[in-house]
Design an enzyme around this catalytic site. Structure first.
Site, short mmCIF file in Angstrom:
data_model
loop_
_atom_site.label_atom_id
_atom_site.label_comp_id
_atom_site.label_asym_id
_atom_site.label_seq_id
_atom_site.Cartn_x
_atom_site.Cartn_y
_atom_site.Cartn_z
N CYS A 196 28.95 -9.39 151.12
CA CYS A 196 28.35 -10.15 152.24
C CYS A 196 28.11 -11.61 151.87
O CYS A 196 27.80 -12.42 152.74
CB CYS A 196 27.05 -9.50 152.68
SG CYS A 196 27.25 -7.77 153.11
N HIS A 205 22.43 -14.43 156.08
CA HIS A 205 23.30 -13.29 156.33
C HIS A 205 22.57 -12.33 157.26
O HIS A 205 21.37 -12.06 157.07
CB HIS A 205 23.64 -12.62 154.99
CG HIS A 205 24.22 -11.24 155.14
ND1 HIS A 205 25.25 -10.98 156.01
CD2 HIS A 205 23.91 -10.06 154.54
CE1 HIS A 205 25.55 -9.68 155.93
NE2 HIS A 205 24.75 -9.11 155.05
N ASN A 242 25.62 -6.10 161.43
CA ASN A 242 25.87 -6.74 160.13
C ASN A 242 27.38 -6.75 159.90
O ASN A 242 28.00 -5.71 159.72
CB ASN A 242 25.15 -5.92 159.05
CG ASN A 242 25.41 -6.41 157.64
OD1 ASN A 242 26.35 -7.17 157.40
ND2 ASN A 242 24.59 -5.97 156.70
O1 UT7 Z 1 24.70 -6.50 154.11
C1 UT7 Z 1 24.43 -6.12 152.80
C2 UT7 Z 1 22.99 -6.24 152.51
N1 UT7 Z 1 22.31 -5.17 153.15
C3 UT7 Z 1 21.03 -5.23 153.38
O2 UT7 Z 1 20.41 -6.20 153.04
C4 UT7 Z 1 20.38 -4.01 153.98
C5 UT7 Z 1 18.96 -3.90 153.55
N2 UT7 Z 1 18.29 -2.71 154.00
C6 UT7 Z 1 17.92 -2.47 155.28
O3 UT7 Z 1 18.26 -3.22 156.18
C7 UT7 Z 1 17.01 -1.30 155.55
O4 UT7 Z 1 16.73 -0.67 154.32
C8 UT7 Z 1 17.59 -0.25 156.54
C9 UT7 Z 1 17.63 -0.83 157.94
C10 UT7 Z 1 18.99 0.15 156.10
C11 UT7 Z 1 16.69 0.99 156.57
O5 UT7 Z 1 15.37 0.63 156.92
P1 UT7 Z 1 14.14 1.07 155.99
O6 UT7 Z 1 12.93 0.60 156.67
O7 UT7 Z 1 14.37 0.53 154.61
O8 UT7 Z 1 14.21 2.63 156.04
P2 UT7 Z 1 14.25 3.64 154.82
O9 UT7 Z 1 15.62 3.75 154.28
O10 UT7 Z 1 13.14 3.31 153.87
O11 UT7 Z 1 13.88 5.00 155.55
C12 UT7 Z 1 12.59 5.20 156.17
C13 UT7 Z 1 12.58 6.54 156.85
C14 UT7 Z 1 13.05 7.67 155.95
O12 UT7 Z 1 12.31 8.82 156.27
P3 UT7 Z 1 11.08 9.30 155.36
O13 UT7 Z 1 11.65 9.49 153.98
O14 UT7 Z 1 10.08 8.18 155.42
O15 UT7 Z 1 10.62 10.56 156.02
C15 UT7 Z 1 14.49 7.89 156.36
O16 UT7 Z 1 14.92 9.21 156.14
O17 UT7 Z 1 13.48 6.53 157.97
C16 UT7 Z 1 14.42 7.60 157.84
N3 UT7 Z 1 15.70 7.14 158.39
C17 UT7 Z 1 15.98 7.18 159.67
N4 UT7 Z 1 15.27 7.60 160.75
C18 UT7 Z 1 15.86 7.49 161.96
C19 UT7 Z 1 16.74 6.59 157.72
N5 UT7 Z 1 17.71 6.28 158.58
C20 UT7 Z 1 17.28 6.63 159.80
C21 UT7 Z 1 17.82 6.54 161.09
N6 UT7 Z 1 17.07 6.96 162.13
N7 UT7 Z 1 19.04 6.01 161.32
#
Ligand code: UT7
Length: 355
Positions: free
Chosen positions: A128, A274, A305
């Site tokens: 990216c 980005h 993204n």
């Molecule tokens: O382009 C390259 C660079 N990329 C980035 O910079 C991406 C950076 N990361 C992010 O943007 C975020 O981490 C995401 C948007 C991908 C995810 O958001 P998050 O707030 O970090 O969520 P998480 O992975 O910490 O998950 C939180 C909760 C989890 O459940 P528990 O363990 O708290 O019960 C996940 O299982 O949300 C759950 N979860 C979802 N729930 C509904 C994960 N994906 C989903 C989903 N829908 N699609």
């Protein structure tokens, strides 16, 4: 051992220290996919996706919308917006991680589509951060005398490598291309780059398998007479690890970029990070102490993204919609797979041509 020939003087390149962004263009694939459509194959909701990432829609390319075709459309618009004769373009850099064809690479075909068959043309991969890397290379080519007018394209067809049943990645990525023309200038409008990488965290964004493994699995299945489908390599990401790295480490890179450019946070008029996550962008803006009047790119909402394409696409959207003006001072920061990052301060180019 042969004698050295100390009497030979090898010429240095004659470049221009000042460089500028002359024009910009974009290609957004025809098909728009909403959060609701994404949720047909994952256990999630549109509200969750919007709240956690800032995304509502993304463009998904169809088979005829390829890395080369999307790049060529964006590049042609960038040349039109720059107001230059296409004949003066003497190099093309295509920044991408998603060209299925490694040989031939995409850039020579894009140069040919621009009517410039024969010029220097190469692809560059830095995840990216790819566009920032490409912009830095183009700028240094002009400064060193290797080229005068360089088209830099950021382009991705992420959808080819996304598992739409994986709820960690399926909602995030989109497809598209953005291009700029970089040229010589009496004043300087593009700062030195602040760039780097962290290979120790490389696993945080990776393919589930490499293409050799995939081919070996296909061969093994065929040899055993098994007819089950072999799963292709998909993109996988440890989202929260990347999120923390971006919000903490890359925020510091933003501050270093301002320092290197000799520009203060108060002088920044547009912030074009980005487009990975709306919450990361807000954290970075807060870390820098950007004032409320600074326009912050939010192309992620409608575009998702798009990896190496996201900065030129976001810049194009801001200029097209009047959120930012040509000539304004903008901070750009790319970050992602590698892990890698690249930051620059630029003066914004002429507005894109009407769609
Ligand atoms: O382009 C390259 C660079 N990329 C980035 O910079 C991406 C950076 N990361 C992010 O943007 C975020 O981490 C995401 C948007 C991908 C995810 O958001 P998050 O707030 O970090 O969520 P998480 O992975 O910490 O998950 C939180 C909760 C989890 O459940 P528990 O363990 O708290 O019960 C996940 O299982 O949300 C759950 N979860 C979802 N729930 C509904 C994960 N994906 C989903 C989903 N829908 N699609």
């Amino acid at each position: 051992m042969a004698d050295t020939n100390d009497t030979v003087t090898i010429a240095t390149g004659e470049g221009t220290s000042g460089t500028t962004l002359l024009g910009i263009g974009a290609y957004r694939p025809r098909r728009v996919v909403s959060n609701e459509q994404i949720c047909e194959t994952i256990d999630s909701t549109s509200e969750w996706i919007y709240e956690r990432s800032g995304i509502l829609n993304r463009h998904v390319a169809e088979p005829d919308e390829t890395i080369v075709s999307m790049s060529s459309e964006a590049a042609k618009k960038a040349v039109t917006s720059a107001g230059i004769d296409p004949e003066v373009v003497d190099a093309v850099i295509v920044c991408t991680s998603t060209n299925w064809t490694q040989v031939p690479h995409a850039a020579p075909q894009v140069a040919t589509d621009l009517g410039r068959n024969g010029i220097a043309a190469f692809d560059l991969t830095a995840g990216c951060a790819g566009f920032g890397y490409g912009l830095a290379v183009a700028t240094n080519m002009i400064r060193g005398g290797g080229a005068r007018y360089v088209v830099v394209v950021g382009v991705e067809k992420m959808s080819d490598g996304i598992d739409y049943s994986d709820r960690n990645t399926s909602f995030i990525f989109g497809d598209g291309a953005g291009a700029v023309v970089v040229g010589p200038s009496e004043t300087n409008d593009i700062s030195p780059v602040v760039w780097g990488s962290d290979g120790e965290k490389g696993d945080a964004i990776r393919q589930t398998k490499d293409f050799k493994q995939y081919v070996d699995e296909v061969d093994a299945a065929a040899a055993d007479g098994r007819d089950e489908a072999v799963i292709q390599p998909f993109l996988t990401m440890d989202g929260s690890k990347v999120f923390r790295w971006a919000a903490v480490q890359v925020s510091k890179v933003c501050a270093q970029t301002l320092e290197t450019a000799g520009v203060t946070a108060e002088q920044i008029q547009a912030f074009i990070p980005h487009q990975a996550n709306g919450r990361i962008n807000s954290a970075m803006a807060k870390h820098l102490g950007l004032s409320e009047s600074v326009a912050i790119a939010n192309d992620i909402e409608q575009t998702g993204n798009t990896s190496a394409a996201s900065i030129p696409l976001a810049m194009e959207a801001m200029l097209r919609d009047g959120e930012a003006e040509p000539g304004q001072v903008a901070l750009c920061i790319g970050f992602g797979a590698g892990l890698s990052y690249a930051g620059q301060v630029v003066r914004l180019p002429a507005a894109p041509p009407a769609a």
